[in-house]
Design a protein around this motif. Sequence first.
Motif, mmCIF file in Angstrom:
data_model
loop_
_atom_site.group_PDB
_atom_site.id
_atom_site.type_symbol
_atom_site.label_atom_id
_atom_site.label_comp_id
_atom_site.label_asym_id
_atom_site.label_seq_id
_atom_site.Cartn_x
_atom_site.Cartn_y
_atom_site.Cartn_z
ATOM 1 N N ALA A 1 40.447 12.195 -20.132
ATOM 2 C CA ALA A 1 40.266 11.934 -18.696
ATOM 3 C C ALA A 1 39.908 10.476 -18.437
ATOM 4 O O ALA A 1 39.262 9.815 -19.261
ATOM 5 C CB ALA A 1 39.145 12.827 -18.163
ATOM 6 N N ASN A 2 40.369 9.981 -17.306
ATOM 7 C CA ASN A 2 39.950 8.685 -16.723
ATOM 8 C C ASN A 2 40.490 7.439 -17.426
ATOM 9 O O ASN A 2 40.182 6.321 -17.011
ATOM 10 C CB ASN A 2 38.415 8.564 -16.650
ATOM 11 N N SER A 3 41.253 7.604 -18.480
ATOM 12 C CA SER A 3 41.788 6.458 -19.212
ATOM 13 C C SER A 3 42.985 5.855 -18.459
ATOM 14 O O SER A 3 43.767 6.583 -17.866
ATOM 15 C CB SER A 3 42.244 6.932 -20.598
ATOM 16 N N PRO A 4 43.142 4.522 -18.514
ATOM 17 C CA PRO A 4 44.310 3.912 -17.852
ATOM 18 C C PRO A 4 45.637 4.307 -18.503
ATOM 19 O O PRO A 4 46.690 4.133 -17.910
ATOM 20 C CB PRO A 4 44.051 2.412 -17.990
ATOM 21 N N SER A 5 45.592 4.862 -19.699
ATOM 22 C CA SER A 5 46.792 5.431 -20.319
ATOM 23 C C SER A 5 46.833 6.944 -20.146
ATOM 24 O O SER A 5 47.824 7.513 -19.725
ATOM 25 C CB SER A 5 46.833 5.131 -21.822
ATOM 26 N N CYS A 6 45.732 7.594 -20.519
ATOM 27 C CA CYS A 6 45.735 9.054 -20.687
ATOM 28 C C CYS A 6 45.213 9.845 -19.491
ATOM 29 O O CYS A 6 45.433 11.056 -19.425
ATOM 30 C CB CYS A 6 44.907 9.420 -21.920
ATOM 31 N N GLY A 7 44.518 9.214 -18.561
ATOM 32 C CA GLY A 7 43.920 9.953 -17.444
ATOM 33 C C GLY A 7 44.964 10.698 -16.620
ATOM 34 O O GLY A 7 45.937 10.109 -16.180
ATOM 35 N N ASN A 8 44.736 11.998 -16.390
ATOM 36 C CA ASN A 8 45.743 12.791 -15.665
ATOM 37 C C ASN A 8 45.397 13.005 -14.198
ATOM 38 O O ASN A 8 46.227 13.478 -13.432
ATOM 39 C CB ASN A 8 45.957 14.155 -16.341
ATOM 40 N N ILE A 9 44.163 12.677 -13.821
ATOM 41 C CA ILE A 9 43.755 12.908 -12.428
ATOM 42 C C ILE A 9 43.140 11.645 -11.818
ATOM 43 O O ILE A 9 43.476 11.243 -10.717
ATOM 44 C CB ILE A 9 42.746 14.072 -12.335
ATOM 45 N N LYS A 10 42.252 11.019 -12.585
ATOM 46 C CA LYS A 10 41.568 9.821 -12.081
ATOM 47 C C LYS A 10 41.669 8.690 -13.087
ATOM 48 O O LYS A 10 41.779 8.932 -14.300
ATOM 49 C CB LYS A 10 40.086 10.127 -11.845
ATOM 50 N N THR A 11 41.603 7.459 -12.578
ATOM 51 C CA THR A 11 41.460 6.283 -13.442
ATOM 52 C C THR A 11 40.536 5.297 -12.722
ATOM 53 O O THR A 11 40.267 5.455 -11.527
ATOM 54 C CB THR A 11 42.809 5.572 -13.720
ATOM 55 N N GLY B 1 46.836 7.663 -15.414
ATOM 56 C CA GLY B 1 47.146 6.656 -16.419
ATOM 57 C C GLY B 1 48.660 6.604 -16.637
ATOM 58 O O GLY B 1 49.370 7.564 -16.327
ATOM 59 N N LEU B 2 49.135 5.500 -17.194
ATOM 60 C CA LEU B 2 50.586 5.314 -17.262
ATOM 61 C C LEU B 2 51.259 6.326 -18.189
ATOM 62 O O LEU B 2 52.377 6.761 -17.910
ATOM 63 C CB LEU B 2 50.917 3.883 -17.690
ATOM 64 N N SER B 3 50.622 6.706 -19.271
ATOM 65 C CA SER B 3 51.232 7.711 -20.162
ATOM 66 C C SER B 3 51.222 9.087 -19.515
ATOM 67 O O SER B 3 52.235 9.795 -19.524
ATOM 68 C CB SER B 3 50.495 7.772 -21.502
ATOM 69 N N ALA B 4 50.070 9.459 -18.955
ATOM 70 C CA ALA B 4 49.974 10.774 -18.303
ATOM 71 C C ALA B 4 51.010 10.880 -17.188
ATOM 72 O O ALA B 4 51.681 11.904 -17.041
ATOM 73 C CB ALA B 4 48.565 10.973 -17.743
ATOM 74 N N LYS B 5 51.162 9.812 -16.444
ATOM 75 C CA LYS B 5 52.117 9.808 -15.319
ATOM 76 C C LYS B 5 53.551 10.012 -15.817
ATOM 77 O O LYS B 5 54.283 10.853 -15.297
ATOM 78 C CB LYS B 5 51.982 8.454 -14.604
ATOM 79 N N LEU B 6 53.923 9.262 -16.854
ATOM 80 C CA LEU B 6 55.297 9.364 -17.360
ATOM 81 C C LEU B 6 55.564 10.762 -17.941
ATOM 82 O O LEU B 6 56.638 11.335 -17.730
ATOM 83 C CB LEU B 6 55.545 8.284 -18.429
#
Length: 164
Positions: A110-120, A134-139
């Motif tokens: 959670a909350n990572s700029p790569s891995c966060g799926n809801i918040k960053t 996060g960019l990875s979660a988004k992609l």
Amino acid sequence: MKILVSSCLLGEDVKYDGGNNSIALNPKVSFSLKELFMDILCENEIYSFCPEVSGGLKTPRTPAEIVKRDKPFIVQTQNGEDVTINFLLGAKKALDLCIEEDIKVALLKANSPSCGNIKTYDGTFTNTLIESQGLSAKLLKENGITVFNEEELKELSKFIKTNK
Ligand code: SF4
């Protein structure tokens, strides 16, 4: 089921400060949630992945935040260094792994700029969280992969049971 998991949640020292975000060894996580996590690890096929390391960043590294959330994205470190390409590369590699291995679900930090799926964090380095991915979660999500974070272990467990 095959599950992509943020390496730091598994206890690998890939976090920006050289540490990890181990669920199993975190004193703040209840024993019942740790048990659930261990069941998920033991009963499924786990693919450990760290997008930032895979994107070419070193550990330890200066913390980074997303400062522009629409394309073209901008990710900068606290020192103002542009690390966008590393984050994009890590996200692409995460997606490639999911496609190659037919992975349909991910458990990401959670909350990572790569891995966060809801918040960053909002890009101001003031510890301010906003609704954003996060960019990875988004992609991954854009490509049909269901993403949970470590605060959603019960939801992940339910997903696994209903999608077996
Ligand atoms: Fe953990 Fe993801 Fe950050 Fe890597 S990029 S340290 S896996 S939160």
